[in-house]
Design a protein around this motif. Structure first.
Motif, PDB file in Angstrom:
ATOM      1  N   CYS A  59       0.851  -1.190   0.000  1.00  0.00           N
ATOM      2  CA  CYS A  59       0.000   0.000   0.000  1.00  0.00           C
ATOM      3  C   CYS A  59       0.884   1.237   0.000  1.00  0.00           C
ATOM      4  N   ARG A  60       0.237   2.393  -0.052  1.00  0.00           N
ATOM      5  CA  ARG A  60       0.923   3.668   0.111  1.00  0.00           C
ATOM      6  C   ARG A  60       0.255   4.411   1.250  1.00  0.00           C
ATOM      7  N   VAL A  61       1.064   5.070   2.074  1.00  0.00           N
ATOM      8  CA  VAL A  61       0.534   5.877   3.165  1.00  0.00           C
ATOM      9  C   VAL A  61       1.211   7.240   3.137  1.00  0.00           C
ATOM     10  N   ARG A  62       0.537   8.209   3.686  1.00  0.00           N
ATOM     11  CA  ARG A  62       1.082   9.563   3.752  1.00  0.00           C
ATOM     12  C   ARG A  62       1.529   9.812   5.182  1.00  0.00           C
ATOM     13  N   LEU A  63       2.817  10.104   5.348  1.00  0.00           N
ATOM     14  CA  LEU A  63       3.369  10.398   6.658  1.00  0.00           C
ATOM     15  C   LEU A  63       3.607  11.895   6.787  1.00  0.00           C
ATOM     16  N   LEU A  64       3.224  12.443   7.913  1.00  0.00           N
ATOM     17  CA  LEU A  64       3.493  13.842   8.230  1.00  0.00           C
ATOM     18  C   LEU A  64       4.750  13.907   9.092  1.00  0.00           C
ATOM     19  N   PRO A  65       5.359  15.066   9.205  1.00  0.00           N
ATOM     20  CA  PRO A  65       6.544  15.177  10.057  1.00  0.00           C
ATOM     21  C   PRO A  65       6.278  14.809  11.515  1.00  0.00           C
ATOM     22  N   SER A  66       5.015  14.826  11.935  1.00  0.00           N
ATOM     23  CA  SER A  66       4.672  14.469  13.318  1.00  0.00           C
ATOM     24  C   SER A  66       4.174  13.027  13.459  1.00  0.00           C
ATOM     25  N   THR A  67       4.077  12.270  12.361  1.00  0.00           N
ATOM     26  CA  THR A  67       3.557  10.896  12.415  1.00  0.00           C
ATOM     27  C   THR A  67       4.533   9.989  13.152  1.00  0.00           C
ATOM     28  N   THR A  68       4.042   9.306  14.182  1.00  0.00           N
ATOM     29  CA  THR A  68       4.883   8.368  14.935  1.00  0.00           C
ATOM     30  C   THR A  68       4.837   6.992  14.275  1.00  0.00           C
ATOM     31  N   GLY A  69       5.706   6.106  14.738  1.00  0.00           N
ATOM     32  CA  GLY A  69       5.705   4.736  14.242  1.00  0.00           C
ATOM     33  C   GLY A  69       4.368   4.055  14.492  1.00  0.00           C
ATOM     34  N   ALA A  70       3.771   4.315  15.669  1.00  0.00           N
ATOM     35  CA  ALA A  70       2.469   3.721  15.995  1.00  0.00           C
ATOM     36  C   ALA A  70       1.392   4.246  15.042  1.00  0.00           C
ATOM     37  N   ASP A  71       1.456   5.546  14.716  1.00  0.00           N
ATOM     38  CA  ASP A  71       0.493   6.119  13.772  1.00  0.00           C
ATOM     39  C   ASP A  71       0.665   5.496  12.385  1.00  0.00           C
ATOM     40  N   ALA A  72       1.905   5.308  11.971  1.00  0.00           N
ATOM     41  CA  ALA A  72       2.183   4.710  10.653  1.00  0.00           C
ATOM     42  C   ALA A  72       1.652   3.284  10.596  1.00  0.00           C
ATOM     43  N   GLU A  94      16.343  -1.778  10.397  1.00  0.00           N
ATOM     44  CA  GLU A  94      15.911  -1.463  11.754  1.00  0.00           C
ATOM     45  C   GLU A  94      14.399  -1.301  11.852  1.00  0.00           C
ATOM     46  N   PRO A  95      13.755  -1.980  12.799  1.00  0.00           N
ATOM     47  CA  PRO A  95      12.315  -1.767  13.008  1.00  0.00           C
ATOM     48  C   PRO A  95      12.051  -0.336  13.475  1.00  0.00           C
ATOM     49  N   ILE A  96      10.915   0.185  13.090  1.00  0.00           N
ATOM     50  CA  ILE A  96      10.515   1.522  13.523  1.00  0.00           C
ATOM     51  C   ILE A  96       9.769   1.382  14.844  1.00  0.00           C
ATOM     52  N   ALA A  97      10.268   2.059  15.863  1.00  0.00           N
ATOM     53  CA  ALA A  97       9.656   1.995  17.199  1.00  0.00           C
ATOM     54  C   ALA A  97       8.342   2.767  17.206  1.00  0.00           C
ATOM     55  N   ALA A  98       7.449   2.400  18.122  1.00  0.00           N
ATOM     56  CA  ALA A  98       6.126   3.021  18.209  1.00  0.00           C
ATOM     57  C   ALA A  98       6.218   4.518  18.476  1.00  0.00           C
ATOM     58  N   ASP A  99       7.179   4.949  19.282  1.00  0.00           N
ATOM     59  CA  ASP A  99       7.296   6.370  19.622  1.00  0.00           C
ATOM     60  C   ASP A  99       8.251   7.133  18.709  1.00  0.00           C
ATOM     61  N   GLU A 100       8.841   6.451  17.753  1.00  0.00           N
ATOM     62  CA  GLU A 100       9.764   7.089  16.814  1.00  0.00           C
ATOM     63  C   GLU A 100       8.997   7.899  15.767  1.00  0.00           C
ATOM     64  N   VAL A 101       9.564   8.987  15.307  1.00  0.00           N
ATOM     65  CA  VAL A 101       8.976   9.790  14.233  1.00  0.00           C
ATOM     66  C   VAL A 101       9.838   9.538  12.988  1.00  0.00           C
ATOM     67  N   PRO A 102       9.372   8.659  12.091  1.00  0.00           N
ATOM     68  CA  PRO A 102      10.213   8.225  10.964  1.00  0.00           C
ATOM     69  C   PRO A 102      10.744   9.343  10.083  1.00  0.00           C
ATOM     70  N   LEU A 103       9.939  10.374   9.809  1.00  0.00           N
ATOM     71  CA  LEU A 103      10.411  11.436   8.922  1.00  0.00           C
ATOM     72  C   LEU A 103      11.468  12.311   9.577  1.00  0.00           C
ATOM     73  N   VAL A 104      11.614  12.205  10.894  1.00  0.00           N
ATOM     74  CA  VAL A 104      12.671  12.935  11.586  1.00  0.00           C
ATOM     75  C   VAL A 104      13.863  12.005  11.807  1.00  0.00           C
ATOM     76  N   ALA A 105      13.619  10.853  12.414  1.00  0.00           N
ATOM     77  CA  ALA A 105      14.701   9.940  12.768  1.00  0.00           C
ATOM     78  C   ALA A 105      15.350   9.283  11.549  1.00  0.00           C
TER      79      ALA A 105
END
Length: 149
Positions: A59-72, A94-105
């Motif tokens: 699929c495709r998803v839209r991530l915002l700069p504030s989207t966390t791993g849990a949101d994704a 590396e797995p994306i952690a629930a509290d990580e913000v992928p577009l930042v980290a």
């Protein structure tokens, strides 16, 4: 028992690789004119492709700069009709952690200029369950990994 390559699976992988090469080529030409390959949005959001470990588009998803791993994970689960508990997202190795913000980290990896579309890998693990019945008309759903009902 011997493990033999699946010709259909190999053909699908070759098709996927050819498609990715075409996308990279298209992105390279559009990046030179627009600067971002058409991925970024005014609000800083980015379209991210989610692919399975076999290379298939999920699929495709839209991530915002504030989207966390849990949101994704929640967005992917909703898009494919799966339980959030079954889904893990991986960037590179590396797995994306629930509290990580992928577009930042992971910005340097996700937003590489030479990619047609940033992507994450989907790892889906379904829970092992068993359903039992008894003479007293009781139905029980067992978690086989935990060994409890």
């Amino acid at each position: 028992w011997a493990c033999r390559p699946n010709p259909r699976g190999l053909a699908r992988l070759d098709e996927w690789r050819a498609e990715r090469r075409r996308q990279l080529s298209d992105a390279a030409s559009s990046t030179s004119s627009s600067g971002d390959g058409g991925r970024a949005h005014e609000d800083g959001g980015v379209e991210v492709e989610v692919i399975g470990l076999g290379g298939e588009h999920v699929c495709r998803v839209r991530l915002l700069p504030s989207t966390t791993g849990a949101d994704a994970v929640a967005k992917v689960a909703a898009a494919i009709g799966a339980l959030e508990a079954e889904i893990s997202l991986v960037c590179c190795t590396e797995p994306i952690a629930a509290d990580e913000v992928p577009l930042v980290a992971r910005a340097s990896i996700l937003l590489e200029a030479n990619r047609a579309m940033p992507f994450l890998h989907l790892v889906r693990t379904q829970q092992r369950l068993a359903l039992t019945t008894s003479r007293d008309k009781t139905i029980r759903l067992w978690d086989l990994d935990a060994g409890r009902c």
